[in-house]
Write a protein that holds these residues in place. Structure first.
Motif, PDB file in Angstrom:
ATOM      1  N   SER A  16       0.789  -1.228   0.087  1.00  0.00           N
ATOM      2  CA  SER A  16       0.011   0.055   0.074  1.00  0.00           C
ATOM      3  C   SER A  16       0.898   1.235  -0.020  1.00  0.00           C
ATOM      4  CB  SER A  16      -1.126  -0.084   0.990  1.00  0.00           C
ATOM      5  OG  SER A  16      -0.170  -0.091   2.419  1.00  0.00           O
ATOM      6  N   GLN A  17       1.957   1.323   0.571  1.00  0.00           N
ATOM      7  CA  GLN A  17       2.863   2.443   0.692  1.00  0.00           C
ATOM      8  C   GLN A  17       3.582   2.764  -0.473  1.00  0.00           C
ATOM      9  OE1 GLN A  17       3.065  -0.031   3.010  1.00  0.00           O
ATOM     10  NE2 GLN A  17       2.515   0.873   5.130  1.00  0.00           N
ATOM     11  N   CYS A  18       3.887   1.525  -1.217  1.00  0.00           N
ATOM     12  CA  CYS A  18       4.658   1.849  -2.454  1.00  0.00           C
ATOM     13  C   CYS A  18       3.643   2.218  -3.496  1.00  0.00           C
ATOM     14  CB  CYS A  18       5.469   0.679  -2.968  1.00  0.00           C
ATOM     15  SG  CYS A  18       6.943   0.119  -1.619  1.00  0.00           S
ATOM     16  N   SER A  19       2.695   1.574  -3.556  1.00  0.00           N
ATOM     17  CA  SER A  19       1.377   2.035  -4.497  1.00  0.00           C
ATOM     18  C   SER A  19       1.021   3.596  -4.325  1.00  0.00           C
ATOM     19  CB  SER A  19       0.604   1.089  -4.637  1.00  0.00           C
ATOM     20  OG  SER A  19      -0.359   1.031  -3.209  1.00  0.00           O
ATOM     21  N   MET A  20       1.030   4.144  -3.136  1.00  0.00           N
ATOM     22  CA  MET A  20       0.906   5.577  -2.995  1.00  0.00           C
ATOM     23  C   MET A  20       1.779   6.278  -3.608  1.00  0.00           C
ATOM     24  SD  MET A  20      -1.197   7.646  -1.562  1.00  0.00           S
ATOM     25  CE  MET A  20      -2.507   6.970  -0.588  1.00  0.00           C
ATOM     26  N   LEU A  21       3.239   5.728  -3.356  1.00  0.00           N
ATOM     27  CA  LEU A  21       4.247   6.544  -3.922  1.00  0.00           C
ATOM     28  C   LEU A  21       4.402   6.511  -5.270  1.00  0.00           C
ATOM     29  CD1 LEU A  21       7.133   5.294  -1.729  1.00  0.00           C
ATOM     30  CD2 LEU A  21       6.173   7.830  -1.847  1.00  0.00           C
ATOM     31  N   ARG A  22       3.705   5.587  -5.888  1.00  0.00           N
ATOM     32  CA  ARG A  22       3.861   5.334  -7.511  1.00  0.00           C
ATOM     33  C   ARG A  22       2.736   5.975  -8.029  1.00  0.00           C
ATOM     34  NH1 ARG A  22       1.023   1.702 -10.773  1.00  0.00           N
ATOM     35  NH2 ARG A  22       2.073   1.173 -12.693  1.00  0.00           N
ATOM     36  N   ARG A  23       1.483   6.324  -7.231  1.00  0.00           N
ATOM     37  CA  ARG A  23       0.363   7.078  -7.659  1.00  0.00           C
ATOM     38  C   ARG A  23       0.728   8.623  -7.790  1.00  0.00           C
ATOM     39  NH1 ARG A  23      -2.953   5.031  -3.623  1.00  0.00           N
ATOM     40  NH2 ARG A  23      -3.054   2.920  -4.081  1.00  0.00           N
ATOM     41  N   MET A  24       1.401   8.999  -6.575  1.00  0.00           N
ATOM     42  CA  MET A  24       1.771  10.319  -6.624  1.00  0.00           C
ATOM     43  C   MET A  24       2.841  10.573  -7.782  1.00  0.00           C
ATOM     44  SD  MET A  24       2.609  11.005  -2.491  1.00  0.00           S
ATOM     45  CE  MET A  24       1.379  10.550  -1.359  1.00  0.00           C
ATOM     46  N   LEU A  25       3.719  10.014  -7.894  1.00  0.00           N
ATOM     47  CA  LEU A  25       4.783  10.105  -8.945  1.00  0.00           C
ATOM     48  C   LEU A  25       3.784  10.029 -10.566  1.00  0.00           C
ATOM     49  CD1 LEU A  25       7.773   7.723  -8.036  1.00  0.00           C
ATOM     50  CD2 LEU A  25       7.651  10.444  -8.382  1.00  0.00           C
ATOM     51  N   ILE A  26       2.800   9.394 -10.582  1.00  0.00           N
ATOM     52  CA  ILE A  26       2.101   9.550 -11.826  1.00  0.00           C
ATOM     53  C   ILE A  26       1.188  10.597 -11.923  1.00  0.00           C
ATOM     54  CG2 ILE A  26       0.078   8.268 -12.980  1.00  0.00           C
ATOM     55  CD1 ILE A  26       1.469   5.530 -12.289  1.00  0.00           C
ATOM     56  N   LEU A  27       0.738  11.035 -10.928  1.00  0.00           N
ATOM     57  CA  LEU A  27      -0.369  12.164 -10.912  1.00  0.00           C
ATOM     58  C   LEU A  27       0.513  13.538 -10.949  1.00  0.00           C
ATOM     59  CD1 LEU A  27      -2.743  11.440  -8.038  1.00  0.00           C
ATOM     60  CD2 LEU A  27      -3.072  11.289 -10.807  1.00  0.00           C
TER      61      LEU A  27
END
Length: 87
Positions: free
Chosen positions: A21-32
């Motif tokens: 969940s933490q890494c997926s949140m980081l990934r989403r932030m980088l995409i957005l």
């Protein structure tokens, strides 16, 4: 469950996920957001520059000195002596 493919520390939420969940949140932030903007923010927040390092060292030295002073038993002075009155 499987282990996160990025951090290798936490389990994924489901079998089909690659990230925790933490890494997926980081990934989403980088995409957005712009990756350069995210990188600048992380550098500013997580990495100290030389002046910040010097300041931190000075603070730690002051803490060390005050702790050493606090460990020392100071003699009682007249203003701090407890005056016992005989009754």
């Amino acid at each position: 469950m499987t282990v996160c493919s990025y951090c290798n520390d936490y389990e994924t939420e489901s079998y089909w996920d690659k990230y925790c969940s933490q890494c997926s949140m980081l990934r989403r932030m980088l995409i957005l957001h712009d990756s350069k903007c995210c990188l600048d923010i992380l550098k500013r927040v997580l990495i100290r520059n030389p002046t910040q390092i010097d300041y931190k060292v000075q603070i730690e030295l002051k803490k060390k000195v005050t702790n050493d002073i606090d460990d020392y038993d100071r003699p009682n002075t007249r203003s701090k002596k407890v005056i016992e009155k005989s009754v």
